[in-house]
Design an enzyme around this catalytic site. Structure first.
Site, PDB file in Angstrom:
ATOM      1  N   CYS A   1      -5.013   8.182   2.060  1.00 38.64           N
ATOM      2  CA  CYS A   1      -4.020   8.103   0.980  1.00 38.64           C
ATOM      3  C   CYS A   1      -2.594   8.067   1.538  1.00 38.64           C
ATOM      4  O   CYS A   1      -2.339   8.511   2.667  1.00 38.64           O
ATOM      5  CB  CYS A   1      -4.124   9.320   0.071  1.00 38.64           C
TER       6      CYS A   1
ATOM      7  N   GLU B   1      -0.029   9.882   0.615  1.00 41.63           N
ATOM      8  CA  GLU B   1       0.597  11.201   0.799  1.00 41.63           C
ATOM      9  C   GLU B   1       0.265  11.771   2.170  1.00 41.63           C
ATOM     10  O   GLU B   1       1.135  12.276   2.878  1.00 41.63           O
ATOM     11  CB  GLU B   1       0.106  12.173  -0.284  1.00 41.63           C
TER      12      GLU B   1
HETATM   13  N1  THU Z   1      -4.561   6.799  -3.339  1.00 43.46           N
HETATM   14  C1  THU Z   1      -3.450   7.308  -2.719  1.00 43.46           C
HETATM   15  O1  THU Z   1      -2.959   6.766  -1.718  1.00 43.46           O
HETATM   16  N2  THU Z   1      -2.887   8.414  -3.253  1.00 43.46           N
HETATM   17  C2  THU Z   1      -3.297   9.032  -4.389  1.00 43.46           C
HETATM   18  O2  THU Z   1      -2.674   9.992  -4.822  1.00 43.46           O
HETATM   19  C3  THU Z   1      -4.487   8.564  -5.079  1.00 43.46           C
HETATM   20  C4  THU Z   1      -5.179   7.399  -4.495  1.00 43.46           C
HETATM   21  C5  THU Z   1      -5.144   5.584  -2.789  1.00 43.46           C
HETATM   22  C6  THU Z   1      -6.516   5.699  -2.171  1.00 43.46           C
HETATM   23  C7  THU Z   1      -7.011   4.281  -2.324  1.00 43.46           C
HETATM   24  O3  THU Z   1      -6.534   3.503  -1.233  1.00 43.46           O
HETATM   25  C8  THU Z   1      -6.345   3.759  -3.580  1.00 43.46           C
HETATM   26  O4  THU Z   1      -5.272   4.641  -3.827  1.00 43.46           O
HETATM   27  C9  THU Z   1      -7.274   3.738  -4.789  1.00 43.46           C
HETATM   28  O5  THU Z   1      -7.870   4.947  -4.998  1.00 43.46           O
END
Ligand code: THU
Length: 156
Positions: free
Chosen positions: A72, A74
């Site tokens: 992710c 974050e």
């Molecule tokens: N994702 C994030 O980067 N941060 C979040 O808070 C929620 C989800 C990403 C993971 C994945 O690459 C895409 O968003 C879809 O879930």
């Protein structure tokens, strides 16, 4: 038996309500979405972390064909901040998401794993982290990771 309660307080704001520092951090989070590698979800997330030396570290979600290997936005930003500025405190994080040609109208919230990493980052800093969850219609501002993950795991 006792019944206990935890209460979460957060601000819902329009763009105009942001301080200059918050506005810049949100702009960095929006810009960070451009670094997303998300060929599978087509969901671009950007995060911008503000350090106590004024540096802003950006991160974006990085996906992988072996799905669980991705990360992710974050955690990408927080781990980059930790790796490059190990002696600096994280003061704030802003998060934005972009899909189908636009930023999301409503804020997205960090997933549980990111919230857990945010909790430990905050405990390293020894002070509450400001969290700004951007939405083009409305954003949320929270003070402290316990507002997102009230029962974060801690070894201590
Ligand atoms: N994702 C994030 O980067 N941060 C979040 O808070 C929620 C989800 C990403 C993971 C994945 O690459 C895409 O968003 C879809 O879930």
């Amino acid at each position: 038996m006792k019944q206990l309660e935890k209460t979460i307080k957060y601000d819902a704001l329009d763009d105009i309500d942001f301080s200059e520092e918050e506005r810049l951090l949100v702009a960095a989070a929006k810009e960070a979405t451009q670094g997303s590698y998300s060929p599978y979800s087509h969901f671009s997330v950007g995060a911008a972390v503000l350090l106590d030396n004024g540096v802003v570290v950006k991160g974006a979600n990085q996906e992988n064909g072996a799905y669980p290997s991705g990360l992710c936005a974050e955690r990408t930003a927080l781990f980059a901040a930790g790796a490059n500025y190990p002696g600096n405190k994280v003061l704030a994080i802003a998060i934005a998401a972009y899909t189908e040609g636009d930023f999301l109208k409503d804020p997205i919230t960090p997933c549980g794993s990111c919230a857990q990493v945010m909790a430990e980052t905050e405990s390293r800093a020894g002070q509450p982290m400001k969290i700004i969850l951007y939405g083009s219609r409305c954003s949320y501002r929270l003070s402290g990771v316990s507002s997102i993950l009230p029962f974060a795991f801690s070894l201590k």
